[in-house]
Write a protein that holds these residues in place. Sequence first.
Motif, PDB file in Angstrom:
ATOM      1  N   PHE A  74      -1.741   0.335 -33.965  1.00 46.28           N
ATOM      2  CA  PHE A  74      -1.680   1.521 -34.820  1.00 46.28           C
ATOM      3  C   PHE A  74      -2.991   1.812 -35.552  1.00 46.28           C
ATOM      4  N   ALA A  75      -3.693   0.786 -35.986  1.00 45.61           N
ATOM      5  CA  ALA A  75      -4.980   0.981 -36.669  1.00 45.61           C
ATOM      6  C   ALA A  75      -5.628  -0.373 -36.907  1.00 45.61           C
ATOM      7  N   LYS A  76      -6.941  -0.365 -37.179  1.00 46.68           N
ATOM      8  CA  LYS A  76      -7.651  -1.615 -37.466  1.00 46.68           C
ATOM      9  C   LYS A  76      -7.352  -2.115 -38.865  1.00 46.68           C
ATOM     10  N   LYS A  85       0.235  -0.319 -41.092  1.00 45.86           N
ATOM     11  CA  LYS A  85       1.618  -0.427 -41.563  1.00 45.86           C
ATOM     12  C   LYS A  85       2.228   0.951 -41.769  1.00 45.86           C
ATOM     13  N   ARG A  86       1.443   1.858 -42.345  1.00 48.62           N
ATOM     14  CA  ARG A  86       1.969   3.208 -42.596  1.00 48.62           C
ATOM     15  C   ARG A  86       2.289   3.919 -41.275  1.00 48.62           C
ATOM     16  N   LYS A  87       1.385   3.795 -40.298  1.00 45.28           N
ATOM     17  CA  LYS A  87       1.611   4.445 -39.012  1.00 45.28           C
ATOM     18  C   LYS A  87       2.761   3.788 -38.252  1.00 45.28           C
ATOM     19  N   TYR A  88       2.864   2.463 -38.379  1.00 44.72           N
ATOM     20  CA  TYR A  88       3.988   1.753 -37.763  1.00 44.72           C
ATOM     21  C   TYR A  88       5.298   2.238 -38.370  1.00 44.72           C
ATOM     22  N   GLU A  90       0.407  -9.200 -36.392  1.00 43.46           N
ATOM     23  CA  GLU A  90      -0.917  -8.622 -36.178  1.00 43.46           C
ATOM     24  C   GLU A  90      -1.024  -7.973 -34.799  1.00 43.46           C
ATOM     25  N   GLU A  91      -0.403  -8.608 -33.802  1.00 49.08           N
ATOM     26  CA  GLU A  91      -0.447  -8.074 -32.443  1.00 49.08           C
ATOM     27  C   GLU A  91       0.202  -6.698 -32.366  1.00 49.08           C
TER      28      GLU A  91
END
Length: 334
Positions: free
Chosen positions: A165-167, A173-176, A159-160
């Motif tokens: 990347f997003a709330k 996950k997609r941006k990561y 989570e950290e």
Amino acid sequence: MPRQSRIDAPGALHHIIVRGIERGKIFKDDDDRYAFLDKLGIILKETETACYAWALIPNHFHLLLRTGSVPVSTVMRRILTGHAVRFNRRHKRHGHLFQNRYKSILCQEDTYLLELVRYIHLNPLRAKLVDNIDGLDKYPFCGHSVIMGNNDQDWQECEEVLKYFAKRKGIAKRKYMEFVAKGVEAGKRNDLTGGGLIRSSGGWQGVIAAKEADIHLKSDERILGDSDFVTDILSRSEESLKEKYRLKSAGVDLDFITQRVSEILNISVEDVWGEGRYREVVKARSLLCYWAVRGLGESMTSMARRLNISTVAVSKSVKRGSALVKEKGLKLIS
């Protein structure tokens, strides 16, 4: 040249690299890897050490850890000793398993946390343990698959990482994933394995340009960060070392600390080292551990042995002692 000391502090972010001796394997099969992860999880939870990224390669491994209630050096000693004993017994071998000293790099969090998460999690792909990013998504011996939700390790701080990347978790996950994929082309990043300023000053070209302009940049293989960060860390480390020698030159030792705690709390010297959870005994143990560890540089392991308690208990005593000293304005010596 003598070894440089480890640099650590509560909350510090460390990139740990451990290699097998003479490039030998430290994981021969999945049983070795799963046993290592089980032990790793237990130790990280017990010591309240956060882990943001990790990857197991046959002859080495990476961890990205934040110091918790116990110094990283103690955490690593437990991890390495446990794995070496089990590995040697299981594979009927003797002798050292790891290179003499693991690499520990204290990192500037704002600049490097995500860069290091990506770098560490791409290790199995660079080592050709998986064929592509899709394979990495499901590879069970790397923290990337845990962040992607395909494997479970409840000690990993997913989570950290995702919150950068997003709330919303799905978008994060997609941006990561996009961020990790962009790192594939970069290959091996020597600028992320210590040296202080190499990346933050514009890479090697920036370092060379600064040198030609007669600008001297502060650098240290134990630290990864910009000039201000490196200077600040080294300054604090030097101040801690100076305090240690100041106390020792003034004749301060464990007996002195014991006597001082006895005077402050108006209890006997025997009670300072006493057992139990009585209020005054807990206070005495807290001050004793705080001044011994933070002042004299005694190891938490040695204090644990002397007091017949766990290293975790010593760490908690140090925290309580620190709070007591600040609250009451107590001084070991004037």
